[in-house]
Design a protein around this motif. Structure first.
Motif, PDB file in Angstrom:
ATOM      1  N   VAL A  97       0.753  -1.086  -0.145  1.00 51.95           N
ATOM      2  CA  VAL A  97       0.051   0.000   0.019  1.00 51.95           C
ATOM      3  C   VAL A  97       0.833   1.210  -0.052  1.00 51.95           C
ATOM      4  N   SER A  98       0.782   2.036  -1.002  1.00 54.58           N
ATOM      5  CA  SER A  98       1.273   3.280  -1.101  1.00 54.58           C
ATOM      6  C   SER A  98       0.757   4.548  -0.081  1.00 54.58           C
ATOM      7  N   GLU A  99       1.601   5.211   0.668  1.00 56.50           N
ATOM      8  CA  GLU A  99       1.127   6.153   1.633  1.00 56.50           C
ATOM      9  C   GLU A  99       0.604   7.354   1.104  1.00 56.50           C
ATOM     10  N   TRP A 100       1.147   7.703  -0.009  1.00 52.85           N
ATOM     11  CA  TRP A 100       0.723   9.099  -0.874  1.00 52.85           C
ATOM     12  C   TRP A 100      -0.811   8.946  -0.913  1.00 52.85           C
ATOM     13  N   ASN A 101      -1.643   9.957  -0.807  1.00 51.40           N
ATOM     14  CA  ASN A 101      -3.069  10.038  -1.130  1.00 51.40           C
ATOM     15  C   ASN A 101      -3.819   9.149  -0.216  1.00 51.40           C
ATOM     16  N   GLU A 102      -3.157   8.898   1.222  1.00 48.08           N
ATOM     17  CA  GLU A 102      -3.520   8.067   2.102  1.00 48.08           C
ATOM     18  C   GLU A 102      -5.043   7.775   2.421  1.00 48.08           C
ATOM     19  N   VAL A 162       4.493   1.510   1.360  1.00 49.97           N
ATOM     20  CA  VAL A 162       5.692   2.096   0.921  1.00 49.97           C
ATOM     21  C   VAL A 162       5.253   3.404   0.947  1.00 49.97           C
ATOM     22  N   PRO A 163       6.500   4.186   0.719  1.00 50.47           N
ATOM     23  CA  PRO A 163       6.137   5.848   0.554  1.00 50.47           C
ATOM     24  C   PRO A 163       5.253   6.240  -0.123  1.00 50.47           C
ATOM     25  N   GLY A 164       5.319   5.856  -1.609  1.00 49.39           N
ATOM     26  CA  GLY A 164       4.806   6.274  -2.651  1.00 49.39           C
ATOM     27  C   GLY A 164       4.616   5.280  -3.715  1.00 49.39           C
ATOM     28  N   SER A 165       3.577   5.787  -4.651  1.00 52.26           N
ATOM     29  CA  SER A 165       3.509   4.694  -5.754  1.00 52.26           C
ATOM     30  C   SER A 165       4.709   4.068  -6.550  1.00 52.26           C
ATOM     31  N   PHE A 166       5.701   4.962  -6.442  1.00 55.22           N
ATOM     32  CA  PHE A 166       7.051   4.425  -7.281  1.00 55.22           C
ATOM     33  C   PHE A 166       7.474   3.466  -6.832  1.00 55.22           C
ATOM     34  N   GLU A 167       7.550   3.276  -5.330  1.00 53.35           N
ATOM     35  CA  GLU A 167       8.083   2.318  -4.661  1.00 53.35           C
ATOM     36  C   GLU A 167       7.450   1.078  -4.586  1.00 53.35           C
ATOM     37  N   LEU A 168       6.317   1.074  -5.302  1.00 55.75           N
ATOM     38  CA  LEU A 168       5.388  -0.321  -5.241  1.00 55.75           C
ATOM     39  C   LEU A 168       5.925  -1.510  -5.796  1.00 55.75           C
ATOM     40  N   GLY A 211      -2.117   1.985  -5.010  1.00 55.96           N
ATOM     41  CA  GLY A 211      -1.610   3.181  -4.944  1.00 55.96           C
ATOM     42  C   GLY A 211      -2.730   4.254  -5.563  1.00 55.96           C
ATOM     43  N   CYS A 212      -2.366   5.444  -5.674  1.00 54.52           N
ATOM     44  CA  CYS A 212      -2.902   6.551  -6.147  1.00 54.52           C
ATOM     45  C   CYS A 212      -2.260   7.644  -6.666  1.00 54.52           C
ATOM     46  N   VAL A 213      -2.184   8.039  -7.877  1.00 51.69           N
ATOM     47  CA  VAL A 213      -1.292   8.838  -8.331  1.00 51.69           C
ATOM     48  C   VAL A 213      -2.157   9.961  -9.070  1.00 51.69           C
ATOM     49  N   ILE A 214      -2.101  11.051  -8.366  1.00 50.85           N
ATOM     50  CA  ILE A 214      -3.009  12.142  -9.092  1.00 50.85           C
ATOM     51  C   ILE A 214      -2.234  13.163  -9.993  1.00 50.85           C
ATOM     52  N   GLN A 215      -2.931  13.284 -10.918  1.00 50.58           N
ATOM     53  CA  GLN A 215      -2.475  14.257 -12.177  1.00 50.58           C
ATOM     54  C   GLN A 215      -2.023  15.533 -11.580  1.00 50.58           C
ATOM     55  N   ARG A 268       5.510  16.632 -15.050  1.00 50.66           N
ATOM     56  CA  ARG A 268       5.436  15.503 -15.650  1.00 50.66           C
ATOM     57  C   ARG A 268       5.795  14.304 -14.627  1.00 50.66           C
ATOM     58  N   HIS A 269       5.794  14.497 -13.267  1.00 45.38           N
ATOM     59  CA  HIS A 269       6.068  13.588 -12.299  1.00 45.38           C
ATOM     60  C   HIS A 269       4.908  12.547 -12.524  1.00 45.38           C
ATOM     61  N   PHE A 270       3.745  12.924 -12.814  1.00 46.69           N
ATOM     62  CA  PHE A 270       2.645  11.907 -13.055  1.00 46.69           C
ATOM     63  C   PHE A 270       2.843  10.911 -14.057  1.00 46.69           C
ATOM     64  N   PHE A 281       5.816  10.022 -15.377  1.00 43.36           N
ATOM     65  CA  PHE A 281       7.013   9.183 -15.039  1.00 43.36           C
ATOM     66  C   PHE A 281       6.543   8.223 -14.221  1.00 43.36           C
ATOM     67  N   ILE A 282       5.898   8.325 -12.895  1.00 38.80           N
ATOM     68  CA  ILE A 282       5.493   7.382 -11.846  1.00 38.80           C
ATOM     69  C   ILE A 282       4.578   6.609 -12.499  1.00 38.80           C
ATOM     70  N   CYS A 283       3.399   6.880 -13.139  1.00 37.93           N
ATOM     71  CA  CYS A 283       2.665   5.971 -13.813  1.00 37.93           C
ATOM     72  C   CYS A 283       3.345   4.695 -14.749  1.00 37.93           C
TER      73      CYS A 283
HETATM   74  C1  DLZ Z   1       6.479  12.873  -5.440  1.00 39.21           C
HETATM   75  C2  DLZ Z   1       5.111  12.092  -5.791  1.00 39.21           C
HETATM   76  C3  DLZ Z   1       3.944  13.074  -6.368  1.00 39.21           C
HETATM   77  C4  DLZ Z   1       4.400  14.508  -6.891  1.00 39.21           C
HETATM   78  N1  DLZ Z   1       2.911  12.560  -6.489  1.00 39.21           N
HETATM   79  C5  DLZ Z   1       2.376  11.365  -5.965  1.00 39.21           C
HETATM   80  C6  DLZ Z   1       1.180  10.700  -6.194  1.00 39.21           C
HETATM   81  O1  DLZ Z   1       0.158  11.436  -6.576  1.00 39.21           O
HETATM   82  N2  DLZ Z   1       1.148   9.521  -5.714  1.00 39.21           N
HETATM   83  C7  DLZ Z   1       2.026   8.730  -5.342  1.00 39.21           C
HETATM   84  O2  DLZ Z   1       1.651   7.436  -4.832  1.00 39.21           O
HETATM   85  N3  DLZ Z   1       3.332   9.078  -5.183  1.00 39.21           N
HETATM   86  C8  DLZ Z   1       3.550  10.408  -5.540  1.00 39.21           C
HETATM   87  N4  DLZ Z   1       4.752  11.134  -5.278  1.00 39.21           N
HETATM   88  C9  DLZ Z   1       5.778  10.170  -4.606  1.00 39.21           C
HETATM   89  C10 DLZ Z   1       6.555   9.087  -5.620  1.00 39.21           C
HETATM   90  O3  DLZ Z   1       5.665   8.128  -5.823  1.00 39.21           O
HETATM   91  C11 DLZ Z   1       7.814   8.525  -4.730  1.00 39.21           C
HETATM   92  O4  DLZ Z   1       7.455   8.120  -3.472  1.00 39.21           O
HETATM   93  C12 DLZ Z   1       8.952   9.789  -4.961  1.00 39.21           C
HETATM   94  O5  DLZ Z   1       9.082  10.122  -6.120  1.00 39.21           O
HETATM   95  C13 DLZ Z   1      10.125   9.137  -4.101  1.00 39.21           C
HETATM   96  O6  DLZ Z   1      10.675   8.050  -4.942  1.00 39.21           O
END
Ligand code: DLZ
Length: 158
Positions: A28-33, A62-68, A88-92, A96-98, A100-102
């Protein structure tokens, strides 16, 4: 749960099997908890409702979706784990971070599944807004966590 049953009945039930001895990892990603907690609750409950045992479901944050992806790999390399669910949840945003992560997460999760030859489920929301995320995390468009659990169950019965 209504969505889960609908998903199951809407498709062939051939892939549904006894999962009481199967072991699941939910990452589970902690971003957008608020969103990801709701995804987790639905995934967890759906696995239980389909016969999984509480002691056979482990959760890792994990801290964010990138770490999934890396966490999924750590879970998948454990031979006792049958399936990994990545939530996870990555919000636009405005950068361009969005993208790259997706991109990284989608490819990464695919690769982990292929490498370890087991289901690694993409339960990541990629909405434009927080509202769209909530709509898909227990709102009017169901719950992606629930779908992720159903997908894992179906893949285990493949
Ligand atoms: C940095 C970042 C941003 C801007 N947005 C999101 C998001 O919407 N959802 C998400 O899960 N994670 C986000 N992150 C964090 C990245 O996934 C990642 O944790 C960092 O870039 C560190 O590698």
């Amino acid at each position: 749960m209504a969505t889960a049953l609908k998903s199951l009945s809407a498709h062939s039930s051939k892939n549904i099997q006894d999962i009481s001895a199967r072991k699941f990892a939910i990452v589970v990603s902690e971003w957008n908890e608020e969103v990801t907690e709701s995804l987790f609750s639905a995934a967890y409950q759906t696995l239980l409702q389909h016969g999984a045992k509480k002691e056979n479901i482990i959760r890792k944050n994990v801290p964010g979706s990138f770490e999934l992806t890396l966490a999924a790999q750590w879970c998948a390399q454990d031979e006792s784990i049958d399936a990994v669910l990545c939530l996870g949840c990555v919000i636009q945003g405005e950068t361009r971070h969005f993208d790259f992560i997706c991109d990284a997460v989608a490819h990464g999760i695919t690769n982990v599944g292929l490498k370890f030859n087991k289901p690694v489920i993409f339960g990541v929301l990629t909405p434009d807004t927080q509202q769209q995320a909530m709509d898909r995390a227990g709102g009017k468009h169901g719950n992606k966590g629930d779908e992720a659990a159903i997908t894992a169950v179906k893949m285990l019965g493949f």
